[in-house]
Design an enzyme around this catalytic site. Sequence first.
Site, PDB file in Angstrom:
ATOM      1  N   ARG A   4      -8.159  -6.718 -17.749  1.00  0.00           N
ATOM      2  CA  ARG A   4      -8.021  -7.848 -16.824  1.00  0.00           C
ATOM      3  C   ARG A   4      -9.412  -8.199 -16.289  1.00  0.00           C
ATOM      4  O   ARG A   4      -9.854  -7.671 -15.266  1.00  0.00           O
ATOM      5  CB  ARG A   4      -7.073  -7.481 -15.681  1.00  0.00           C
ATOM      6  CG  ARG A   4      -5.664  -7.086 -16.136  1.00  0.00           C
ATOM      7  CD  ARG A   4      -4.807  -6.732 -14.920  1.00  0.00           C
ATOM      8  NE  ARG A   4      -3.441  -6.420 -15.283  1.00  0.00           N
ATOM      9  CZ  ARG A   4      -2.980  -5.180 -15.502  1.00  0.00           C
ATOM     10  NH1 ARG A   4      -3.815  -4.151 -15.413  1.00  0.00           N
ATOM     11  NH2 ARG A   4      -1.721  -4.973 -15.824  1.00  0.00           N
ATOM     12  N   GLU A  42       3.254 -15.731 -22.441  1.00  0.00           N
ATOM     13  CA  GLU A  42       3.833 -15.559 -21.107  1.00  0.00           C
ATOM     14  C   GLU A  42       4.490 -16.839 -20.614  1.00  0.00           C
ATOM     15  O   GLU A  42       5.230 -16.823 -19.638  1.00  0.00           O
ATOM     16  CB  GLU A  42       2.774 -15.081 -20.113  1.00  0.00           C
ATOM     17  CG  GLU A  42       1.452 -15.806 -20.203  1.00  0.00           C
ATOM     18  CD  GLU A  42       0.340 -15.117 -19.422  1.00  0.00           C
ATOM     19  OE1 GLU A  42       0.641 -14.256 -18.579  1.00  0.00           O
ATOM     20  OE2 GLU A  42      -0.830 -15.453 -19.660  1.00  0.00           O
ATOM     21  N   CYS A  77       2.012  -6.174 -23.424  1.00  0.00           N
ATOM     22  CA  CYS A  77       1.139  -5.584 -22.404  1.00  0.00           C
ATOM     23  C   CYS A  77       1.740  -5.644 -21.011  1.00  0.00           C
ATOM     24  O   CYS A  77       1.066  -5.331 -20.034  1.00  0.00           O
ATOM     25  CB  CYS A  77      -0.229  -6.260 -22.408  1.00  0.00           C
ATOM     26  SG  CYS A  77      -0.180  -8.037 -22.071  1.00  0.00           S
ATOM     27  N   ASN A 131       5.689  -9.573 -17.839  1.00  0.00           N
ATOM     28  CA  ASN A 131       5.854  -9.825 -16.402  1.00  0.00           C
ATOM     29  C   ASN A 131       5.999 -11.318 -16.129  1.00  0.00           C
ATOM     30  O   ASN A 131       6.960 -11.777 -15.499  1.00  0.00           O
ATOM     31  CB  ASN A 131       4.668  -9.272 -15.627  1.00  0.00           C
ATOM     32  CG  ASN A 131       4.524  -7.771 -15.769  1.00  0.00           C
ATOM     33  OD1 ASN A 131       5.388  -7.114 -16.326  1.00  0.00           O
ATOM     34  ND2 ASN A 131       3.434  -7.227 -15.277  1.00  0.00           N
ATOM     35  N   ASP A 132       5.028 -12.107 -16.609  1.00  0.00           N
ATOM     36  CA  ASP A 132       5.094 -13.553 -16.392  1.00  0.00           C
ATOM     37  C   ASP A 132       6.168 -14.200 -17.261  1.00  0.00           C
ATOM     38  O   ASP A 132       6.857 -15.126 -16.820  1.00  0.00           O
ATOM     39  CB  ASP A 132       3.743 -14.199 -16.685  1.00  0.00           C
ATOM     40  CG  ASP A 132       2.854 -14.234 -15.450  1.00  0.00           C
ATOM     41  OD1 ASP A 132       3.402 -14.150 -14.334  1.00  0.00           O
ATOM     42  OD2 ASP A 132       1.629 -14.333 -15.592  1.00  0.00           O
ATOM     43  N   ARG A 137      -8.686  -9.997 -21.829  1.00  0.00           N
ATOM     44  CA  ARG A 137      -8.108 -11.278 -21.438  1.00  0.00           C
ATOM     45  C   ARG A 137      -9.171 -12.086 -20.716  1.00  0.00           C
ATOM     46  O   ARG A 137      -9.828 -11.586 -19.808  1.00  0.00           O
ATOM     47  CB  ARG A 137      -6.904 -11.063 -20.523  1.00  0.00           C
ATOM     48  CG  ARG A 137      -6.227 -12.349 -20.068  1.00  0.00           C
ATOM     49  CD  ARG A 137      -4.958 -12.055 -19.292  1.00  0.00           C
ATOM     50  NE  ARG A 137      -5.218 -11.444 -18.008  1.00  0.00           N
ATOM     51  CZ  ARG A 137      -4.277 -10.945 -17.202  1.00  0.00           C
ATOM     52  NH1 ARG A 137      -3.013 -10.977 -17.584  1.00  0.00           N
ATOM     53  NH2 ARG A 137      -4.598 -10.402 -16.037  1.00  0.00           N
ATOM     54  N   HIS A 173       0.820  -1.208   0.000  1.00  0.00           N
ATOM     55  CA  HIS A 173       0.000   0.000   0.000  1.00  0.00           C
ATOM     56  C   HIS A 173       0.857   1.263   0.000  1.00  0.00           C
ATOM     57  O   HIS A 173       0.491   2.277  -0.597  1.00  0.00           O
ATOM     58  CB  HIS A 173      -0.916   0.001   1.228  1.00  0.00           C
ATOM     59  CG  HIS A 173      -2.296  -0.478   0.912  1.00  0.00           C
ATOM     60  ND1 HIS A 173      -3.088  -1.121   1.828  1.00  0.00           N
ATOM     61  CD2 HIS A 173      -3.034  -0.396  -0.225  1.00  0.00           C
ATOM     62  CE1 HIS A 173      -4.249  -1.416   1.270  1.00  0.00           C
ATOM     63  NE2 HIS A 173      -4.233  -0.992   0.042  1.00  0.00           N
ATOM     64  N   ARG A 221       8.691 -12.497  -9.618  1.00  0.00           N
ATOM     65  CA  ARG A 221       8.888 -11.058  -9.771  1.00  0.00           C
ATOM     66  C   ARG A 221       8.549 -10.285  -8.501  1.00  0.00           C
ATOM     67  O   ARG A 221       8.866  -9.103  -8.390  1.00  0.00           O
ATOM     68  CB  ARG A 221       8.050 -10.520 -10.932  1.00  0.00           C
ATOM     69  CG  ARG A 221       6.546 -10.631 -10.767  1.00  0.00           C
ATOM     70  CD  ARG A 221       5.844  -9.974 -11.955  1.00  0.00           C
ATOM     71  NE  ARG A 221       4.401  -9.924 -11.816  1.00  0.00           N
ATOM     72  CZ  ARG A 221       3.553 -10.806 -12.306  1.00  0.00           C
ATOM     73  NH1 ARG A 221       4.028 -11.833 -12.980  1.00  0.00           N
ATOM     74  NH2 ARG A 221       2.261 -10.679 -12.148  1.00  0.00           N
TER      75      ARG A 221
END
Length: 960
Positions: A684, A823, A894, A846-847, A720, A577, A857
Amino acid sequence: MLTLRPEDIRLGCQAPDWRVALEQAAESLHQAGLTAPAYRDGLFQRESQSSTYLGNAIAIPHGTPESREHVHTTGVRVLQFPGGVEWHDGQRVHVLVSIAAQSDEHLGILRQLTHVLDDDSVGERLAAAGSATEVAALLSKAVVEARLDAETLCLGFPARDTHELALAGAARLRQLGCVGSDFMTDVAERTLAPMGQGLWLIHGERSVEVPALALATPEERLERDGEAVKGVFCLAAQGDAHRGLLERILALLDSGAAAELPNADAATVLARLAGESATAHTRLARVLNAHGLHARPAKQLVQIARQQGLPIHVRLAEGGGAAVPATSLTKVINLGARRGQQLTFSAEGDNAQAALDAVCRAVADGLGEQVLPFDESRERITPSADTAPPEPLPDDTPHQGVAASPGLAIAPVFVLQTPRFDYPERAADPAEQQRRLHSAIDEGAAQLEALEREARGGEVAQILSMHEEMLRDPELFEAAREGIQDGRSAEAAWWEAIETAAHAQEMLADRLLAERAADLRDVGRRVLGILCQVSRPEPPETPYILVTDDIGPSDVARLDTRRVRGLLTARGGATAHSAILARALGIPAVVGAGERVLTLAGGCELILDGERGRVIPAPSAARRATAEQRLAERQQREAEAWEARFEEARTRDGHRVEVAANLGNTAHAVDAVERGAEGVGLLRTEFLFMAHAQEPDLETQVAEYREALDALDGRPLVARTLDVGGDKPLPYWPVPKEDNPFLGLRGIRLTLTRPEVLETQLRALLMAAAPAAEQAPRPLRIMLPMVKDIAEFRAARAILDRLLDEIPAAERATDVQLGVMIEVPSAALLAPTLAAEVDFFSVGTNDLTQYTLAIDRDHPALSAQADGLHPAVLRLIEMTVAAAHAHGKWVGVCGELASDALAVPVLVGLGVDELSVSARQVPLVKARLREFDLAEARVQAELALAQATSEAVRDALEVR
């Protein structure tokens, strides 16, 4: 303590399977007023993580930590199923003890139920019970033991006679809050009883708050009736709680070993009273499990102990409880060992040391659970004095951390050290400690309310409001109150409650949820600071970069953005946060940079790069000048980018590259268009499913997707399909617990197990994209996550093709493409096979990066190395683009790499056709494209591919 009333028990329940039984359990808790309806989702999610089957036909379903907000009052409801129900782990269940717990009460209830497991016939008796009273009698058992630990020992007391020695023991119990003043009077009026071997016993029954046993031994030789006095046991008696202690003392006397007690230290006294002989080998092992030694790790411990081939006993090291066989599951669970507590294992015989080593090693490894190291300085917030300080950071040298909030800052540092909270572990007046804690919580809540008012809405105010709710959580206070009743100070009891809850949060598979432990500790430190009267130092009036170990969200909310130029922390992650708020406030931030950053001298100048995730202390004049130029250029570039945000995205020589936005909420599509997005490159859709307690139906999904398509006004939408699994479970779709959910049943693998869910989503997308009368088609691009090969794509394609045939053309999208996310490395390696049939590729860097480099990650120590500019990742992207273009298909990116200023020309040079980034980054990415031409981009791509490491790639690109 578990006390069951007849109205808490429902007899004669029936259910065809465990799901229906669990639904009945949830409804019984709700009807009793203990929970809100949403607690039902927590029950199912808990079962998806692990079975709550306890043993002997009993299951104890309870919610997840996240579902505690739906608990109104802690309580229990028992459901009897005479015919039995097959639980999802294959066990037969006749009784559900359904628990509504706002904290970790279910662990205490579990310990109180473990006595049932000693009776093999109890399952049949529970099934046949004909009355609620009979069921309650079988389940209920109050377990109370008298307190005996190092603090109840009064060794080497300078007494003149046995009477003073007895009163010394009574006074010690009074100091610990176990007894009141009337107990002292009661003891003074009684006569000591001889036990033999120089030991005496005296007891009192008046004003006993906590049953306990003190042992007072004399500093110098004492005699009574011509015999040497070795010690006096002072017993605060209450019911039968002292029976076990007295039995162990008598056994010690029978063995003749009691004479050893007077000259022994506290550890030896406790060991002998626990039943350990002087010839036994012993080992200490600390419990690291977040929930302590509950059923699953206890079972693992018992199995390992049984493999050793000789008797092994175990007890709590800091208490005086009896050592129990480590081969007994019920007795091990009944120890009630919490995280951080030490266990003493003992064994005798030739192979004792090897056996103890094996058992202690298993405890250190977590007994089958993922565990975090125990850091006394963090668990108690008191830094260890003998810990070697970390090596200082060298001047004018880049130091890597984790990029958390973009931006560049140059300013002196203000190092905010974590405050030291010194407080007593125990206190004598429970009522006063409880009053102090109440007062501190009220004051902390008032502080948060004031901060929330100053925030005036937005994300900062929302998180502060959430902190206030945490602070008002009755179960946090209840857990602390129980600690106070056990003799702890308000500070010690409060922090133990905070740490227990925080560690449970940290053990969650979902890293995003796990990092919320920082919020709990932030709340905890606020109250602890009030209790200890410790305040943080005031920052300077001039601009500065804040450097600290970790920072709570309320601390971020208090930052004066006019002075704070950047934020640097030793700990933390990019999804905490505090990092989210730093991004919301526009403060550049680097987190998780390690303890060495805390060695920076106050006032030392620092360059902080929130995009690259690195800092440079005491930069040279040349490096500082370069950074200042970058900062000025960035500010100018941001202003110019915003003015040109609606221009078509092209390179300097006119090469077209679309720039789209990544969205998690369809309502944000309007903002994305306002920022210049040329479409949505990644919607998403799992967030839609997560926002509902039940699976969203067709109409709900159509309405949500249509909201985004309406805002896009003819721009393409790439949606997605549902991407959930063990790492992101849905409460209404439980999946089996997996050792590695990132490599398990998730994405397309999961949705293909329930094709009706995928079909409903595809139907909703097609219907939402149907063009209105006399309007242009709405471009719809659907992509499948976690595809590893062509078989998964074909299975989904078959469903889509059938829907295109079933739905009239006027009622569905007419411009539809079906693609896959790249990915999984196998998808990139098989790109030529996939490209022949798919309509497009979208690379999820990312993946793809974490799978290619085998680095999580979000790993606190390795995340900085999970760099999408690693040449191995770039080669997979190159292979993907080449295969797609050979078949006339387009490729997007993306992942986070698409907004990396260094990576943008590399991706364009590799032939990527679309970049999809956060809406906030759209203007800057468009501006970045206008800074180079296609030929230059290809040169940079070749340069990057020629390097050996991601560091070398970044160094080579920065030189250009």
